[in-house]
Design a protein around this motif. Structure first.
Motif, PDB file in Angstrom:
ATOM      1  N   GLU A  90       0.864  -1.094  -0.161  1.00 34.93           N
ATOM      2  CA  GLU A  90       0.071   0.013   0.217  1.00 34.93           C
ATOM      3  C   GLU A  90       0.989   1.302  -0.058  1.00 34.93           C
ATOM      4  O   GLU A  90       1.928   1.339   0.708  1.00 34.93           O
ATOM      5  CB  GLU A  90      -0.901  -0.076   1.219  1.00 34.93           C
ATOM      6  CG  GLU A  90      -1.928  -0.942   1.245  1.00 34.93           C
ATOM      7  CD  GLU A  90      -2.849  -0.885   2.575  1.00 34.93           C
ATOM      8  OE1 GLU A  90      -3.839  -0.230   2.555  1.00 34.93           O
ATOM      9  OE2 GLU A  90      -2.347  -1.538   3.489  1.00 34.93           O
ATOM     10  N   ALA A  91       0.577   2.383  -0.677  1.00 33.26           N
ATOM     11  CA  ALA A  91       1.327   3.338  -0.871  1.00 33.26           C
ATOM     12  C   ALA A  91       1.301   4.114   0.409  1.00 33.26           C
ATOM     13  O   ALA A  91       2.252   4.865   0.716  1.00 33.26           O
ATOM     14  CB  ALA A  91       0.752   4.386  -1.977  1.00 33.26           C
ATOM     15  N   ALA A 106      11.063   3.500  12.885  1.00 34.26           N
ATOM     16  CA  ALA A 106      11.856   4.636  12.087  1.00 34.26           C
ATOM     17  C   ALA A 106      13.339   4.014  11.615  1.00 34.26           C
ATOM     18  O   ALA A 106      13.882   4.364  10.726  1.00 34.26           O
ATOM     19  CB  ALA A 106      12.068   5.843  13.016  1.00 34.26           C
ATOM     20  N   GLN A 107      13.818   3.327  12.825  1.00 31.61           N
ATOM     21  CA  GLN A 107      15.122   2.948  12.785  1.00 31.61           C
ATOM     22  C   GLN A 107      15.236   1.764  11.604  1.00 31.61           C
ATOM     23  O   GLN A 107      16.039   1.751  10.573  1.00 31.61           O
ATOM     24  CB  GLN A 107      16.021   2.159  13.889  1.00 31.61           C
ATOM     25  CG  GLN A 107      17.295   1.754  13.581  1.00 31.61           C
ATOM     26  CD  GLN A 107      17.894   1.010  14.879  1.00 31.61           C
ATOM     27  OE1 GLN A 107      17.128   1.256  16.077  1.00 31.61           O
ATOM     28  NE2 GLN A 107      18.838   0.393  15.012  1.00 31.61           N
ATOM     29  N   ALA A 108      14.277   0.832  11.690  1.00 32.78           N
ATOM     30  CA  ALA A 108      14.201  -0.096  10.528  1.00 32.78           C
ATOM     31  C   ALA A 108      13.964   0.702   8.992  1.00 32.78           C
ATOM     32  O   ALA A 108      14.794   0.222   8.020  1.00 32.78           O
ATOM     33  CB  ALA A 108      12.916  -1.073  10.502  1.00 32.78           C
ATOM     34  N   ARG A 109      13.069   1.442   8.906  1.00 31.69           N
ATOM     35  CA  ARG A 109      12.910   2.278   7.637  1.00 31.69           C
ATOM     36  C   ARG A 109      14.273   3.041   6.939  1.00 31.69           C
ATOM     37  O   ARG A 109      14.633   2.817   5.976  1.00 31.69           O
ATOM     38  CB  ARG A 109      11.798   3.337   7.965  1.00 31.69           C
ATOM     39  CG  ARG A 109      11.392   4.077   6.496  1.00 31.69           C
ATOM     40  CD  ARG A 109      10.789   5.224   6.819  1.00 31.69           C
ATOM     41  NE  ARG A 109      10.352   5.826   5.666  1.00 31.69           N
ATOM     42  CZ  ARG A 109      11.140   6.598   5.010  1.00 31.69           C
ATOM     43  NH1 ARG A 109      12.352   6.995   5.622  1.00 31.69           N
ATOM     44  NH2 ARG A 109      10.884   7.062   3.634  1.00 31.69           N
ATOM     45  N   SER A 110      14.852   3.688   8.215  1.00 31.02           N
ATOM     46  CA  SER A 110      16.092   4.524   7.891  1.00 31.02           C
ATOM     47  C   SER A 110      17.137   3.347   7.328  1.00 31.02           C
ATOM     48  O   SER A 110      17.988   3.841   6.404  1.00 31.02           O
ATOM     49  CB  SER A 110      16.844   4.994   8.996  1.00 31.02           C
ATOM     50  OG  SER A 110      17.861   5.595   8.699  1.00 31.02           O
ATOM     51  N   GLU A 111      17.227   2.506   8.141  1.00 30.54           N
ATOM     52  CA  GLU A 111      18.355   1.344   7.456  1.00 30.54           C
ATOM     53  C   GLU A 111      18.002   0.610   6.172  1.00 30.54           C
ATOM     54  O   GLU A 111      18.800   0.316   5.571  1.00 30.54           O
ATOM     55  CB  GLU A 111      18.598   0.434   8.666  1.00 30.54           C
ATOM     56  CG  GLU A 111      19.017   1.009   9.812  1.00 30.54           C
ATOM     57  CD  GLU A 111      19.304  -0.097  11.000  1.00 30.54           C
ATOM     58  OE1 GLU A 111      20.247   0.231  11.902  1.00 30.54           O
ATOM     59  OE2 GLU A 111      18.552  -1.053  11.168  1.00 30.54           O
ATOM     60  N   PRO A 149       7.483   3.766   2.207  1.00 31.19           N
ATOM     61  CA  PRO A 149       6.732   4.914   2.290  1.00 31.19           C
ATOM     62  C   PRO A 149       7.237   5.955   3.284  1.00 31.19           C
ATOM     63  O   PRO A 149       7.995   5.621   4.286  1.00 31.19           O
ATOM     64  CB  PRO A 149       5.252   4.416   2.722  1.00 31.19           C
ATOM     65  CG  PRO A 149       5.387   2.887   2.351  1.00 31.19           C
ATOM     66  CD  PRO A 149       6.795   2.577   2.602  1.00 31.19           C
ATOM     67  N   GLU A 150       6.864   7.377   3.371  1.00 29.11           N
ATOM     68  CA  GLU A 150       7.089   8.270   4.496  1.00 29.11           C
ATOM     69  C   GLU A 150       6.332   7.929   5.634  1.00 29.11           C
ATOM     70  O   GLU A 150       5.185   7.331   5.602  1.00 29.11           O
ATOM     71  CB  GLU A 150       6.714   9.596   3.941  1.00 29.11           C
ATOM     72  CG  GLU A 150       7.475   9.944   2.708  1.00 29.11           C
ATOM     73  CD  GLU A 150       8.742  10.458   2.992  1.00 29.11           C
ATOM     74  OE1 GLU A 150       9.128  10.446   4.096  1.00 29.11           O
ATOM     75  OE2 GLU A 150       9.637  10.212   2.039  1.00 29.11           O
TER      76      GLU A 150
END
Length: 324
Positions: free
Chosen positions: A6-7, A284-289, A310-311
């Motif tokens: 999903e976007a 947030a950490q998983a997304r950043s990595e 996604p953001e």
């Protein structure tokens, strides 16, 4: 298709459910349609999670898709994407999917065969329907890992369960144990996963573990679960306390269902996109990595770019208490 593509994925703040002291009975959970990707992509029918029921045991995500005619939709082509804190369960009724992951696993998902991938601390993979596929049809399932194991080493397992019969039912147990069949596949909490087909007009009574809560997803046919009628794409929920389950096929064709079960999952989780954590900071950490190309390895052999994350939403993701 074990990516939530999903976007704008919804923040899902999940906790275990309980029956609040009522006599065990079946709750009917209707699906909601979720389009995956662009205008030609498949639409899936999602029954977990939803507001009234976020988990069944450690089962935290259930999408039901197809029959999807790939000549019309283009089939499945999910680029490399990450996972943390969960196991993905791929189970097909028809079609074939090619799986590649950052461990170097290269396998195929076929009807009646289980592919289970443990994300743990972090893994990435891709899934593409093969040229041999004309109709794609199956379920996409996720299992939340408990705190003690959510940073486990990534892993991939393949298993072909042996069919068994119980009265008018054909059963393939891909996780746990049912009707004398036992799956050797490792899980981190007590779980049950089985495909159950019912002959036309047949009734079957199955022994259950009363410590488990259960969910029955109907793929095809009209099936009565412990006296409650379920139609295709509906999920029937049965709380803990039942030591047997009676299923009746009220249709003139063979009915097909998927039975999920497990002990109630007592931990709070935060699920966003393809990550499961315990806090906004975990996600947030998983997304950043993932976005910086660390932690999740590389999927070799896929022709194309990997999926961007996604953001994050503008407010902090928070876990929530148990659904009551």
């Amino acid at each position: 298709m074990v990516s939530n593509v999903e976007a704008e994925p919804t923040e899902l703040r999940c906790g275990a459910s309980e029956s609040g002291g009522r006599v065990p009975g079946v709750d009917v959970l209707p699906p909601r349609d979720v389009p995956l990707g662009g205008p030609r992509a498949m639409t899936v029918r999602r029954t977990l999670p939803q507001r009234s029921r976020t988990l069944i045991g450690a089962w935290c995500f259930a999408d039901h898709y197809g029959p999807d005619h790939v000549a019309e939709t283009g089939g499945m082509d999910v680029a490399p994407h990450p996972h943390t804190g969960l196991q993905t369960v791929s189970w097909l009724f028809s079609g074939e999917i090619e799986h590649r992951d950052s461990l170097g696993s290269h396998a195929f998902v076929r009807p009646g065969e289980l592919n289970l991938m443990t994300g743990g601390y972090g893994i990435s993979h891709s899934e593409v329907s093969t040229g041999r596929t004309t109709v794609l049809h199956g379920v996409q399932l996720w299992v939340a890992l408990p705190e003690a194991h959510r940073h486990a080493e990534p892993d991939f397992q393949h298993h072909v369960p042996t069919p068994v019969r119980a009265g008018g039912a054909g059963i393939r147990v891909f996780l746990g144990a049912l009707a004398g069949a036992v799956s050797p596949v490792r899980t981190f909490t007590p779980l049950l996963g089985a495909e159950i087909t019912l002959d036309p007009g047949a009734t079957a009574t199955l022994a259950l573990d009363p410590a488990f809560e259960h969910g029955l997803l109907v793929d095809h046919g009209r099936v009565r679960m412990a006296g409650t009628l379920l139609r295709p794409a509906e999920l029937g929920y049965l709380p803990t306390g039942s030591d047997r389950l009676t299923l009746t096929n009220e249709s003139d064709d063979t009915a097909r269902t998927v039975l999920l079960g497990g002990t109630p999952f007592e931990e709070e989780i935060v699920m966003w996109w393809n990550f499961i954590g315990r806090s906004h900071e975990d996600i947030a950490q998983a997304r950043s990595e993932w976005m910086t190309g660390s932690r999740f390895g590389e999927v070799k052999g896929y022709d194309g770019a990997r999926l961007p994350a996604p953001e994050l939403p503008s407010v902090a993701l928070k876990s929530r208490g148990r659904v009551r």
